[in-house]
Enzyme design. Structure first.
Site, PDB file in Angstrom:
ATOM      1  N   LEU A 154       0.836  -1.212   0.000  1.00 14.05           N
ATOM      2  CA  LEU A 154       0.000   0.000   0.000  1.00 14.05           C
ATOM      3  C   LEU A 154       0.865   1.254   0.000  1.00 14.05           C
ATOM      4  O   LEU A 154       0.430   2.322  -0.410  1.00 14.05           O
ATOM      5  CB  LEU A 154      -0.892   0.013   1.250  1.00 14.05           C
ATOM      6  N   GLY A 155       2.078   1.114   0.501  1.00 12.84           N
ATOM      7  CA  GLY A 155       2.963   2.274   0.567  1.00 12.84           C
ATOM      8  C   GLY A 155       4.253   1.865   1.243  1.00 12.84           C
ATOM      9  O   GLY A 155       4.437   0.698   1.601  1.00 12.84           O
ATOM     10  N   ASN A 158      10.712   4.680   5.585  1.00 11.08           N
ATOM     11  CA  ASN A 158      12.106   4.270   5.834  1.00 11.08           C
ATOM     12  C   ASN A 158      12.200   3.019   6.710  1.00 11.08           C
ATOM     13  O   ASN A 158      13.197   2.338   6.728  1.00 11.08           O
ATOM     14  CB  ASN A 158      12.943   5.431   6.410  1.00 11.08           C
ATOM     15  N   PHE A 159      11.111   2.674   7.387  1.00 11.04           N
ATOM     16  CA  PHE A 159      11.090   1.483   8.250  1.00 11.04           C
ATOM     17  C   PHE A 159      10.886   0.209   7.427  1.00 11.04           C
ATOM     18  O   PHE A 159      11.198  -0.877   7.861  1.00 11.04           O
ATOM     19  CB  PHE A 159       9.915   1.611   9.236  1.00 11.04           C
ATOM     20  N   GLY A 160      10.282   0.342   6.239  1.00 11.50           N
ATOM     21  CA  GLY A 160       9.926  -0.835   5.452  1.00 11.50           C
ATOM     22  C   GLY A 160       8.711  -0.511   4.597  1.00 11.50           C
ATOM     23  O   GLY A 160       8.593   0.594   4.074  1.00 11.50           O
ATOM     24  N   VAL A 201       4.229  -0.985   3.792  1.00 13.80           N
ATOM     25  CA  VAL A 201       2.905  -1.230   4.369  1.00 13.80           C
ATOM     26  C   VAL A 201       2.173  -2.174   3.419  1.00 13.80           C
ATOM     27  O   VAL A 201       2.034  -1.875   2.226  1.00 13.80           O
ATOM     28  CB  VAL A 201       2.117   0.086   4.541  1.00 13.80           C
ATOM     29  N   ASP A 228       2.867  15.461  13.573  1.00 16.08           N
ATOM     30  CA  ASP A 228       3.142  15.186  12.161  1.00 16.08           C
ATOM     31  C   ASP A 228       1.847  15.226  11.352  1.00 16.08           C
ATOM     32  O   ASP A 228       1.635  14.402  10.453  1.00 16.08           O
ATOM     33  CB  ASP A 228       3.830  13.824  12.022  1.00 16.08           C
TER      34      ASP A 228
END
Ligand code: AMP
Length: 557
Positions: free
Chosen positions: A332-333, A336-338, A340, A450
């Site tokens: 889905l998107g 920087n963590f990985g 989705v 954010d």
């Protein structure tokens, strides 16, 4: 808006203490037997009635200003179900844990209070008169604003009661009480002309008695030295059961000659009132498919928490079993963590579509993992229709954060790709929902830090939820801002000057970000402060730490 406890099988609604005790007696008086009822004193509060050693114990559950519920001196909980769940495991000051629910007999409905029967009409009348809305726009406003409006109108609900006579003096009050039959306990409430306070006039032994209703600084109403109530009508209901210093209890209302019974329908709950107004909710639309204009947030499966069902709630755990999670390859998107991914989470009674934030396995960077855990910790505490809820964490081949699915994706992308098809009213509707989600955060002492159109995800064209709590912070009860020790990788273009200059974050700086998000939304996904390179050095020059990225995100470090 129905009572948040209405689905609990041990919730009885507006019953008195004596009635609660009667139910517990009938159910056998076992140690730990309990039921929940509406508090007749405080708005939105409850009373937990519990048996221990053949004695009754009644604990008030107050609804706090920030929307949480707690027993005096106890921990706050986001809803009555969560509170009962907690005390079923830990007595935490009660005489016992909640062991056995005293279930409402199947043929017995939750008893509606006086206000419930008036609420719908009052909400409708208020929205019509104040905002000049009609039809579907009115319904949408009512749904979005119900919690706030309810509180507002609850404090004026006495004006719709037959016993309320408005501004009349003592003599006129007596004249009205003496006209017709004069039974003991016949009563009326009137405005005291000179002071703006209320008085209660009543009949006893063919004599009239007048009492001043006290109104303290915190806004509570009471008889002198009596129990305090949030509203006049709660006080009156209580005085029908207990004299609390009066010559006798209140019995028959002396009906105001101008009272119109037409103003008191008995159809509680907004959803039912929509139907009674000729509005029929459409069948639940699968999110992500062509959604009819008439699909309202409350008609989707993600309006309520998947744990609003008490059965599901019992099984709620922070860490989910991998076997109950199916992960699709569809991405889905990413961040920087990985990435989705799309997926399905199997619950006891249903399956729900989920979005799964997967931490890259090569991403052993502790800071990224910590950030994801912190995000989970924040999301775990939130439950609001306009906020993406976390379903849980799953630690398997990767660390995964499982969330509600918002299939239409980020607001900025959606608006920029559908510029010609989306009306300004539609944008207003979505941003209104974002404001409600932000209101919830503020009331619960969280700062988002954010908020941006990229972090507003859409369930469908008419339903927005706030997401991405990676930078969010829970503020302590004593502070109203968070001060970051050092600047990080921050979305500077969305930040208020005090965030950039002093690293100070509060609900006020979230309001600034909301302003930028509004700008993004009403420019249909435009990039804030987008300037030609030649213009750089104008607005942004001189802002410390500000990254002048031309990508439009302007993350600064
Ligand atoms: P994030 O790092 O949280 O900003 O997520 C990156 C992207 O993943 C978002 O921009 C969305 O496109 C997608 N995404 C994140 N959460 C969800 C969700 N709950 N439902 C649908 N898509 C999501």
């Amino acid at each position: 808006m129905s009572d948040p406890a209405s689905d609990l099988p041990f919730f009885y609604g507006s019953i008195s203490r004596a009635e609660a005790e009667e139910c517990l007696k009938l159910a056998g008086m076992a140690d730990g037997l309990f039921l929940l009822r509406q508090c007749l004193r405080s708005l939105g509060g409850y009373v937990l009635s519990l048996v221990w050693n053949l004695q009754f114990h009644h604990y008030s559950v107050e609804k706090q200003l920030n929307g949480t519920y707690c027993i005096a001196g106890g921990k706050p909980h986001c809803g009555p179900a969560e509170l009962c769940e907690y005390y079923s495991k830990d007595p935490d000051g009660l005489v016992s844990t909640l062991r056995k629910p005293c279930l409402r007999p199947p043929e017995t409905a939750v008893r509606a209070g006086v206000f419930e029967s008036l609420r719908d009409n009052m909400l409708r009348e208020y929205v019509r008169q104040t905002w000049h809305l009609e039809g579907e726009a009115m319904e949408q406003a009512i749904i979005n604003q119900a919690p706030q409006l309810e509180k507002l109108i609850a404090t004026t609900a006495h004006e719709k009661m037959p016993w309320y006579h408005g501004k009349i003096d003592r003599q006129e009050g007596e004249r009205r009480l003496y006209s017709g039959a004069q039974p003991d306990g016949k009563f009326l409430v009137r405005d005291r002309e000179e002071s703006g306070t209320f008085a209660l006039s009543m009949m006893y032994g063919k004599t009239t008695y007048h009492y001043q209703i006290l109104h303290d600084k915190s806004g509570k109403y009471s008889m002198p030295e009596g129990t305090k109530f949030d509203t006049i009508w709660q006080l009156v209901e209580y005085l029908k059961m207990k004299p609390d210093g009066l010559v006798t209890i209140l019995r028959e209302p002396c009906v105001n000659p101008n009272y119109s019974a037409a103003a008191t329908p008995s159809v509680p709950g907004v959803r039912r009132s929509l139907q009674s107004n000729g509005y029929t909710p459409p069948p639940k639309a699968p999110e992500g498919l062509g959604v009819d204009r008439r699909t309202l947030p409350m008609d989707t499966s993600v309006y309520e928490s998947p744990y609003s069902d008490p059965e599901a709630l019992k099984e709620k755990k922070l860490f989910l079993k991998r076997t109950q999670l199916m992960i699709d390859e569809v991405e889905l998107g990413s961040g920087n963590f990985g990435c989705v991914k799309k997926g399905v989470y199997r619950m006891r009674k249903k399956q729900i579509d989920v979005a799964i934030k997967v931490l890259k396995s090569e991403n052993e960077n502790k800071a990224v993992k910590d950030e994801m855990m912190k995000e989970a910790e924040i999301m775990h505490q939130l439950d609001n229709p306009y906020i993406v809820r976390m379903i849980g964490l799953c630690e398997a081949e990767n660390l995964m954060l499982v969330m509600e699915m918002a299939a239409f994706g980020p607001l900025n992308k959606f608006l920029s790709s559908k510029k010609d098809q989306i009306s300004v009213e539609n944008v207003v509707e979505l941003m209104h929902q974002v404001s409600l989600g932000m209101l919830y955060l503020e009331e619960n002492n969280f700062v988002h830090r954010d908020l941006a159109a990229r972090n507003v995800l859409l369930v469908n064209q008419h339903y927005a939820k706030i997401s991405d709590f990676g930078l969010s912070k829970a503020l302590g009860a004593d502070g109203n801002y968070y001060r970051a020790r050092a600047a990080g990788k921050w979305p500077l273009k969305w930040y208020a000057p005090e965030c950039i200059n002093f690293h100070k974050f509060s609900s006020k700086s979230d309001v600034w970000s909301f302003g930028i998000t509004m700008w993004e939304a009403f420019s249909f996904g435009g990039k804030p402060y987008k300037v030609r390179p030649a213009d750089l050095g104008g607005a942004l020059r001189g802002v410390p730490h500000c990254g002048t990225s031309t990508s439009g995100t302007a993350w600064g470090a």
